[in-house]
Design an enzyme around this catalytic site. Structure first.
Site, PDB file in Angstrom:
ATOM      1  N   ASP A 230      12.458  75.148  39.242  1.00 21.73           N
ATOM      2  CA  ASP A 230      11.519  73.858  38.827  1.00 21.73           C
ATOM      3  C   ASP A 230      12.194  72.691  38.940  1.00 21.73           C
ATOM      4  O   ASP A 230      13.261  72.615  38.445  1.00 21.73           O
ATOM      5  CB  ASP A 230      10.676  73.938  37.538  1.00 21.73           C
ATOM      6  N   ILE A 231      11.873  71.549  39.584  1.00 20.13           N
ATOM      7  CA  ILE A 231      12.873  70.321  39.668  1.00 20.13           C
ATOM      8  C   ILE A 231      12.547  69.480  38.433  1.00 20.13           C
ATOM      9  O   ILE A 231      13.200  68.522  38.253  1.00 20.13           O
ATOM     10  CB  ILE A 231      12.285  69.332  40.707  1.00 20.13           C
TER      11      ILE A 231
ATOM     12  N   HIS B 167       5.384  79.933  35.771  1.00 17.80           N
ATOM     13  CA  HIS B 167       6.647  79.506  35.307  1.00 17.80           C
ATOM     14  C   HIS B 167       7.360  80.498  34.431  1.00 17.80           C
ATOM     15  O   HIS B 167       6.663  81.346  33.694  1.00 17.80           O
ATOM     16  CB  HIS B 167       6.294  78.255  34.281  1.00 17.80           C
TER      17      HIS B 167
ATOM     18  N   HIS C 268       1.188  79.838  40.490  1.00 13.35           N
ATOM     19  CA  HIS C 268       2.511  79.641  40.044  1.00 13.35           C
ATOM     20  C   HIS C 268       2.519  80.292  38.878  1.00 13.35           C
ATOM     21  O   HIS C 268       1.673  79.697  38.010  1.00 13.35           O
ATOM     22  CB  HIS C 268       3.142  78.534  40.464  1.00 13.35           C
TER      23      HIS C 268
ATOM     24  N   GLU D 137      -1.437  71.530  37.610  1.00 18.14           N
ATOM     25  CA  GLU D 137      -1.104  70.206  38.551  1.00 18.14           C
ATOM     26  C   GLU D 137      -0.880  70.292  39.982  1.00 18.14           C
ATOM     27  O   GLU D 137      -1.092  69.632  40.861  1.00 18.14           O
ATOM     28  CB  GLU D 137       0.161  69.334  38.082  1.00 18.14           C
ATOM     29  N   VAL D 138      -0.185  71.588  40.437  1.00 17.32           N
ATOM     30  CA  VAL D 138      -0.143  71.948  41.814  1.00 17.32           C
ATOM     31  C   VAL D 138      -0.883  73.003  42.185  1.00 17.32           C
ATOM     32  O   VAL D 138      -0.691  74.071  41.315  1.00 17.32           O
ATOM     33  CB  VAL D 138       1.611  72.347  42.018  1.00 17.32           C
TER      34      VAL D 138
HETATM   35  P1  5GP Z   1       1.718  72.830  36.812  1.00 14.54           P
HETATM   36  O1  5GP Z   1       0.601  72.698  37.915  1.00 14.54           O
HETATM   37  O2  5GP Z   1       2.010  74.226  36.222  1.00 14.54           O
HETATM   38  O3  5GP Z   1       0.894  72.327  35.294  1.00 14.54           O
HETATM   39  O4  5GP Z   1       2.937  72.115  37.152  1.00 14.54           O
HETATM   40  C1  5GP Z   1       3.601  72.178  38.382  1.00 14.54           C
HETATM   41  C2  5GP Z   1       5.006  72.465  38.215  1.00 14.54           C
HETATM   42  O5  5GP Z   1       5.614  72.346  39.530  1.00 14.54           O
HETATM   43  C3  5GP Z   1       5.642  71.304  37.271  1.00 14.54           C
HETATM   44  O6  5GP Z   1       6.455  72.012  36.338  1.00 14.54           O
HETATM   45  C4  5GP Z   1       6.873  70.632  38.123  1.00 14.54           C
HETATM   46  O7  5GP Z   1       7.724  70.118  37.299  1.00 14.54           O
HETATM   47  C5  5GP Z   1       6.896  71.530  39.398  1.00 14.54           C
HETATM   48  N1  5GP Z   1       7.156  70.844  40.650  1.00 14.54           N
HETATM   49  C6  5GP Z   1       6.382  69.704  41.096  1.00 14.54           C
HETATM   50  N2  5GP Z   1       6.511  69.406  42.234  1.00 14.54           N
HETATM   51  C7  5GP Z   1       7.494  70.030  42.572  1.00 14.54           C
HETATM   52  C8  5GP Z   1       8.612  69.961  43.615  1.00 14.54           C
HETATM   53  O8  5GP Z   1       8.380  69.210  44.790  1.00 14.54           O
HETATM   54  N3  5GP Z   1       9.406  71.085  43.550  1.00 14.54           N
HETATM   55  C9  5GP Z   1       9.550  71.801  42.780  1.00 14.54           C
HETATM   56  N4  5GP Z   1      10.638  72.714  42.699  1.00 14.54           N
HETATM   57  N5  5GP Z   1       8.916  71.686  41.709  1.00 14.54           N
HETATM   58  C10 5GP Z   1       7.847  70.988  41.578  1.00 14.54           C
END
Ligand code: 5GP
Length: 138
Positions: free
Chosen positions: A33-34, A104, A102, A97-98
């Site tokens: 995660d970045i 974590h 996925h 958010e994405v």
């Molecule tokens: P969520 O959808 O689970 O709330 O959050 C998405 C996760 O993806 C976050 O922890 C964010 O830091 C990570 N993330 C977002 N964009 C990128 C990216 O371009 N590369 C990587 N490696 N992680 C990402």
């Protein structure tokens, strides 16, 4: 809700944008995660499209969970962790958010809270953490 093939993790899978991969097999991909909320924070995704748990097939979920378990053991070893937190969010209202399924994987140490979300990590440190995880898997 439809799967959007232009989401950021689909682009990572197509190698259109870079990622720090720590593990992959025929059906799953794991990368750092970045914006790590703990050292070693990584994400595990299926290679085939799935928006989240709500539309994933049972096989996608089974394959991803097998990799999540494998990576959980790896981060325990790599970081001398006391435990592992798994997080997985579904749809915006659920905190997602994405929009590519996925999980974590967050190594945890007793008494240490997670860092706040949304803070960009140091890429040199992330690369070093990835190397530790790859070594633990070897
Ligand atoms: P969520 O959808 O689970 O709330 O959050 C998405 C996760 O993806 C976050 O922890 C964010 O830091 C990570 N993330 C977002 N964009 C990128 C990216 O371009 N590369 C990587 N490696 N992680 C990402």
């Amino acid at each position: 809700m439809q799967y959007d093939p232009d989401n950021i993790f689909a682009k990572i899978l197509r190698k259109e944008i870079p990622s720090e991969c720590v593990y992959e097999d025929d059906t799953t991909y794991a990368f750092m995660d970045i914006m790590p909320r703990a050292d070693g924070h990584l994400l595990v995704i299926p290679k085939d499209p799935a928006r989240n748990t709500l539309d994933a097939t049972p096989k996608q979920l089974a394959d991803v969970m097998a990799s999540v378990q494998r990576l959980s053991h790896a981060v325990m070893k790599a970081f001398g962790a006391d435990g592992v937190t798994l997080q997985q969010f579904n749809e915006a209202a659920g905190g997602q958010e994405v929009f590519h399924l996925h999980f974590h994987v967050l190594p945890r140490h007793t008494g240490q809270p997670l860092r706040a979300p949304g803070q960009m990590g140091d890429m040199t440190a992330i690369a070093e953490h990835a190397e530790r995880i790859r070594a633990a898997l070897a």
